[in-house]
Design a protein around this motif. Structure first.
Motif, PDB file in Angstrom:
ATOM      1  N   GLU A  51       0.823  -1.219   0.000  1.00  8.49           N
ATOM      2  CA  GLU A  51       0.000   0.000   0.000  1.00  8.49           C
ATOM      3  C   GLU A  51       0.856   1.268   0.000  1.00  8.49           C
ATOM      4  N   GLY A  52       2.156   1.101  -0.022  1.00  8.74           N
ATOM      5  CA  GLY A  52       3.050   2.267  -0.041  1.00  8.74           C
ATOM      6  C   GLY A  52       3.437   2.729   1.349  1.00  8.74           C
ATOM      7  N   GLY A  53       3.138   1.904   2.386  1.00 11.22           N
ATOM      8  CA  GLY A  53       3.469   2.302   3.754  1.00 11.22           C
ATOM      9  C   GLY A  53       4.771   1.693   4.230  1.00 11.22           C
ATOM     10  N   LEU A  54       4.966   1.702   5.591  1.00 11.61           N
ATOM     11  CA  LEU A  54       6.206   1.174   6.156  1.00 11.61           C
ATOM     12  C   LEU A  54       5.998  -0.180   6.840  1.00 11.61           C
ATOM     13  N   ALA A  55       4.739  -0.642   6.924  1.00 13.83           N
ATOM     14  CA  ALA A  55       4.401  -1.951   7.498  1.00 13.83           C
ATOM     15  C   ALA A  55       4.901  -2.110   8.937  1.00 13.83           C
ATOM     16  N   LEU A  56       4.824  -1.044   9.750  1.00 11.32           N
ATOM     17  CA  LEU A  56       5.221  -1.157  11.157  1.00 11.32           C
ATOM     18  C   LEU A  56       4.028  -1.654  11.984  1.00 11.32           C
ATOM     19  N   THR A  57       4.320  -2.206  13.172  1.00 10.47           N
ATOM     20  CA  THR A  57       3.217  -2.622  14.048  1.00 10.47           C
ATOM     21  C   THR A  57       2.563  -1.377  14.648  1.00 10.47           C
ATOM     22  N   VAL A  58       1.326  -1.558  15.167  1.00 11.21           N
ATOM     23  CA  VAL A  58       0.617  -0.415  15.774  1.00 11.21           C
ATOM     24  C   VAL A  58       1.420   0.124  16.967  1.00 11.21           C
ATOM     25  N   VAL A  59       1.982  -0.796  17.775  1.00  8.97           N
ATOM     26  CA  VAL A  59       2.717  -0.353  18.968  1.00  8.97           C
ATOM     27  C   VAL A  59       3.907   0.513  18.565  1.00  8.97           C
ATOM     28  N   SER A  60       4.683   0.067  17.571  1.00  7.03           N
ATOM     29  CA  SER A  60       5.850   0.855  17.144  1.00  7.03           C
ATOM     30  C   SER A  60       5.407   2.167  16.524  1.00  7.03           C
ATOM     31  N   ALA A  61       4.385   2.089  15.657  1.00  4.88           N
ATOM     32  CA  ALA A  61       3.962   3.298  14.936  1.00  4.88           C
ATOM     33  C   ALA A  61       3.449   4.366  15.901  1.00  4.88           C
ATOM     34  N   THR A  62       2.644   3.945  16.885  1.00  2.00           N
ATOM     35  CA  THR A  62       2.104   4.954  17.799  1.00  2.00           C
ATOM     36  C   THR A  62       3.207   5.487  18.719  1.00  2.00           C
ATOM     37  N   GLY A 453      -0.691   2.889  22.439  1.00  2.00           N
ATOM     38  CA  GLY A 453      -0.111   1.560  22.206  1.00  2.00           C
ATOM     39  C   GLY A 453      -0.993   0.468  22.797  1.00  2.00           C
ATOM     40  N   GLY A 454      -1.744   0.790  23.854  1.00  2.00           N
ATOM     41  CA  GLY A 454      -2.646  -0.195  24.473  1.00  2.00           C
ATOM     42  C   GLY A 454      -4.028  -0.178  23.843  1.00  2.00           C
ATOM     43  N   LEU A 455      -4.176   0.622  22.798  1.00  2.00           N
ATOM     44  CA  LEU A 455      -5.502   0.759  22.183  1.00  2.00           C
ATOM     45  C   LEU A 455      -5.463   0.261  20.738  1.00  2.00           C
TER      46      LEU A 455
END
Ligand code: GLN
Length: 515
Positions: A51-62, A453-455
């Motif tokens: 999709e053109g993103g960085l494919a990071l996890t939600v925890v890392s991204a937030t 990160g907890g959400l």
């Protein structure tokens, strides 16, 4: 010549000094670029590579998101100092804007290295621009000019008009052309801001032209040497991190940074008390401001779920279809700015009407109220996330209601707090104190990133508990600030210099015993 005497009579911009026009539009475009880019950030980082993103996890991204927004405001501390001692507000704003624009240009280039380097540039530039342009607004007014609060309300509207433009333009480009077009649009916005700043600079009539308390020439030279050395160190660190020589875990850094920023805030504030040769009245006024800072920190920790967990809630857990039209995710965040612009005139009228009835709620009281209202918004999220946990996407009006409540809270606290900083800080430290205040945004933002990160929208069952905890915490701190505001309200009214006006109270008509 004292700039305040030159501009006192000027009311060419909606009854406010003409210099406000310059600052209003510059900040409007700067915020267009900041919020426009910020709206895409978590979405870009969590989108897959296809999709053109960085494919990071939600925890890392937030966590990265919280670190980024936290650092943007943390740099306001050195940025304010640079303005007071080295550059003056005008130059700090100009150079800050240029660095921000360069940052967005680098972000527009699709590469992972460019992404991180671009963010660092935006952080550095905003640190120079944000506190100093905000402090200059206050310097347009003499100490007895009662247009200051109204001026900050107008300025705050400019911030939010810019944000609306940002959300719509970058959101549209993201969905129709790709993330990097959105980042590029942010660069164009900042360029508009710089052009109009340059063209309308004379309207400032000398405000911020010189540093209010310049260092000696030798001191300046030494300071610049240190600043360049630190920047070189940052460049080397970035290179090593990008080449995986140093490994960075954003979650661990984010939790430590929250602690470090908080300690720096307390130490800096304390050192101002101990080493800045404050008069007694200045100390009390800064004591009253401290309370506003505590409320502000907690406020932003909750409010800043907007760009992270609410953003993901909108994308993954909200039914965004209206007929055949799918509401773009980023549009939800713009609700805050839309409500803010729509409600601002009512709030301005409310404060004026209250003051006609001799009710002038103090800065501390308004901040407590803002915090309590914002925290109440989390009750709505508690129910919304319970509904989402059942497996079905929820209706969009949940988020609409939350953004409405949060905006009402923001209007009670945020423009009011800016005015408080400008009013209660000693003039010779205007930039620095705004930098210290902006640090409350910073701590709030980092904590918000950690909370987010907890959400995780993939685990909506865990959300209600955390939203409920945020509600309880916000209301409790708000109640404490409310009680303490009864004590600090007297300090807010003290004249700036107790040598000139020993024990003077500015507003003798202020009813005693009201919050
Ligand atoms: N919306 C306000 C601004 O951009 C407040 C920002 C914040 O995160 N505290 O100035």
């Amino acid at each position: 010549m004292d700039p305040k005497n030159i501009v006192d009579k000027d009311s060419s911009f909606f009854g406010q000094p003409g210099g406000l026009q310059t600052l209003f539009f510059t900040e409007m475009w700067e915020r267009m670029s900041y919020y426009g880019m910020r709206a895409l950030l978590v979405l870009f980082m969590t989108a897959s590579l296809q999709e053109g993103g960085l494919a990071l996890t939600v925890v890392s991204a937030t966590a990265i998101y919280g670190l980024y927004t936290g650092s943007v405001y943390f740099m306001g501390l050195p940025g304010g100092w640079i303005s007071d001692r080295l550059l003056g507000g005008q130059k700090a704003t100009w150079y800050g804007g240029i660095v921000i624009m360069l940052g967005h240009i680098v972000l527009a280039i699709p590469s992972e290295a460019g992404f991180f380097i671009g963010m660092i540039l935006v952080v550095l530039g905003t640190g120079l621009l944000k506190p100093n342009i905000t402090a200059m607004v206050g310097q347009l007014y003499g100490s007895t000019d009662d247009r200051r609060d109204g001026g900050y309300t107008l300025y705050y509207m400019g911030i939010n008009i810019g944000s609306i433009i940002g959300y719509f333009v970058t959101g549209y480009l993201m969905e129709n052309a790709g993330y990097h077009w959105g980042f590029g649009a942010a660069a164009v916005g900042m360029a508009f801001g710089l052009i109009q700043y340059r063209l309308t600079l004379p309207k400032l009539k000398g405000v911020g032209a010189e540093p209010p308390k310049p260092l000696s020439p030798a001191g300046m030279k030494r300071s610049w040497a240190v600043i360049w050395a630190l920047l070189a160190g940052l460049a080397v660190f970035t290179l090593l991190a990008l080449n995986d020589v140093i490994y960075i875990d954003p979650t661990i850094i984010a939790s430590n940074v929250a602690i470090v920023f908080t300690v720096i805030f307390f130490v800096y504030y304390l050192s101002i008390f101990l080493f800045s040769k404050l008069t007694k009245n200045e100390m009390k006024r800064l004591g009253a401001l401290f309370l506003v800072c505590i409320a502000s920190t907690c406020f932003w920790a909750g409010f800043e779920q907007a760009g992270s967990s609410f953003n993901l809630f909108a994308r993954d857990l909200t039914d965004r279809m209206i007929g055949g039209f799918e509401i773009p995710t980023t549009w939800f965040q713009s609700l805050n700015s839309i409500f803010l612009v729509a409600l601002s005139p009512f709030f301005a009228a409310l404060w004026i009407n209250l003051s006609k009835r001799m009710i002038n709620p103090s800065y501390g009281f308004k901040s407590a109220l803002g915090l309590i209202i914002m925290a109440s918004g989390f009750i709505v999220m508690f129910f919304a996330s319970q509904a989402a946990a059942s497996g079905l996407k929820v209706a969009p009006y949940w988020l609409v209601a939350v953004y409405f409540i949060h905006t009402v809270g923001e209007l009670c606290l945020s423009p009011v707090a800016l005015s408080a900083v400008s009013k209660l800080s000693p003039k010779r430290m205007a930039g620095q104190m705004m930098g210290v205040f902006v640090l409350t945004y910073s701590i709030g933002n980092v904590v918000a990133g950690l909370l987010a990160g907890g959400l995780n929208p993939n685990d909506p069952g865990a959300m209600p508990d955390l939203y409920w905890t945020i509600f309880i915490f916000g209301v409790s701190v708000g109640a404490i600030v409310f009680v303490l505001a009864f004590f600090t309200r007297k300090w807010e009214k003290l004249a700036e210099d107790d040598d000139e006006h020993p024990g003077a109270v500015i507003d003798a008509n202020e009813p005693v015993g009201r919050p």
